[in-house]
Design an enzyme around this catalytic site. Structure first.
Site, PDB file in Angstrom:
ATOM      1  CG  ASP A   5     -31.610 -22.269 -43.817  1.00  0.00           C
ATOM      2  OD1 ASP A   5     -31.118 -21.943 -45.230  1.00  0.00           O
ATOM      3  OD2 ASP A   5     -31.507 -23.622 -43.955  1.00  0.00           O
ATOM      4  CG  HIS A   6     -33.981 -17.045 -38.580  1.00  0.00           C
ATOM      5  ND1 HIS A   6     -33.330 -16.484 -37.917  1.00  0.00           N
ATOM      6  CD2 HIS A   6     -34.963 -17.141 -38.535  1.00  0.00           C
ATOM      7  CE1 HIS A   6     -34.786 -15.413 -37.592  1.00  0.00           C
ATOM      8  NE2 HIS A   6     -35.778 -16.249 -37.991  1.00  0.00           N
TER       9      HIS A   6
END
Lengths: 130, 169
Positions: free
Chosen positions: B30-31
């Site tokens: 997600d990052h």
């Protein structure tokens, strides 16, 4: 070291510990309400003063140690006469004049000004060199 | 846990730990995730906040170990944190923490972060940042607040790490 030199070093400590600007650090500035210090910052300031001036600060020597939890010292949100005597004895670097007129516990934070720190360091250094 | 192993420990003075960054870690998905609308690919980067947490765990163990984990050691303040380079999957981070000051109420630590890029191992460890932290021994704090008796700070994950690193039996 004279008071001006002590003040200048303390200003560096406060700029570093509290993220304030140089010109915000005046003698009468209150650490909490003017410079935004929170409880943990007092430990940080204490450590940084030790490093900056090369002395040890005992627990409760610079700032009061659990005074608010002592039922002899605080009644109905006010510091008692006994509490005031104790605080004044333990913290001769603090000017209690205004506080004594209305010793509300909530106002105790106002006692800790930059000047109080200068007084504290000045006395510590004089004691060490005596 | 945000560190994998303690590799050096000098009681009350210094602790070094490593963290291997793996693409299997979900937060890296997600990052940053791919953005189909902007047609941008995924860019997996270790968040700086989690690098700070890695240092907090490294330095926190060092402070806790000094008193045999009798104190509840809580991260109280990030004095300063500078990280100059992204850490990516396949990199290894090395956290080195030293106690600069310590008393009954808390401790101050100074730490550095080094990165090893295994694809360029000949370059060796590269310094990528420094983090200074302040810890509180919360039972000795000035507010007089009472906390549970058991040491909830150093829980099972910490104990496992310390055991597998040979710090605890």
């Amino acid at each position: 070291m004279n008071r001006e030199e002590i003040f200048n070093k303390i200003r560096e400590v406060l700029v570093d510990a509290l993220g304030v600007d140089d010109d915000e650090v005046t003698g009468t500035a209150v650490l909490t309400s003017d410079l935004g210090a929170e409880s943990i910052d007092f430990l940080d300031i204490s450590f940084k003063l030790e490093q900056s001036f090369g002395f040890k600060i005992a627990q409760g020597e610079l700032f009061p140690d659990n005074a608010a939890q002592n039922p002899d010292y605080v009644v109905d949100g006010k510091v008692t006469a006994k509490g005031l005597i104790e605080l004044k004895e333990k913290m001769p670097h603090v000017d209690f004049t205004d506080f004594e007129a209305d010793p509300q516990l909530a106002r105790i934070g106002k006692l800790f000004t930059v000047d109080a720190l200068v007084n504290f360091v000045d006395t510590k250094l004089q004691t060490a060199s005596a | 846990m945000w560190i994998d192993r303690v590799i050096e420990l000098e009681r009350g003075k210094r602790l070094v730990a490593i963290k291997n960054i793996s693409l299997a870690e979900e937060h890296l998905h997600d990052h940053f995730a791919a953005d189909a609308i902007r047609n941008e690919p995924a860019i997996p980067v270790m968040p700086f906040s989690l690098i700070i947490e890695g240092m907090a765990q490294t330095a926190g163990i060092l402070v806790g170990h000094t008193n045999d984990f009798q104190e509840k050691v809580i991260l109280a303040k990030i004095g300063s944190a500078e990280i100059d380079r992204d850490a990516l999957p396949g990199h290894t981070l090395r956290y080195s923490a030293e106690i600069t000051q310590m008393d009954a109420v808390g401790a101050a630590t100074a730490g550095t972060i080094d990165l090893l890029d295994h694809a360029h191992a000949d370059a060796g460890w590269q310094r990528i940042g420094a983090i200074d932290l302040l810890f509180s021994h919360i039972d000795a704090n000035r507010t007089g607040q009472v906390f549970p008796e058991h040491n909830f700070v150093f829980g099972e994950s910490f104990k496992t790490l310390l055991r597998t690193s040979g710090v605890l039996p």
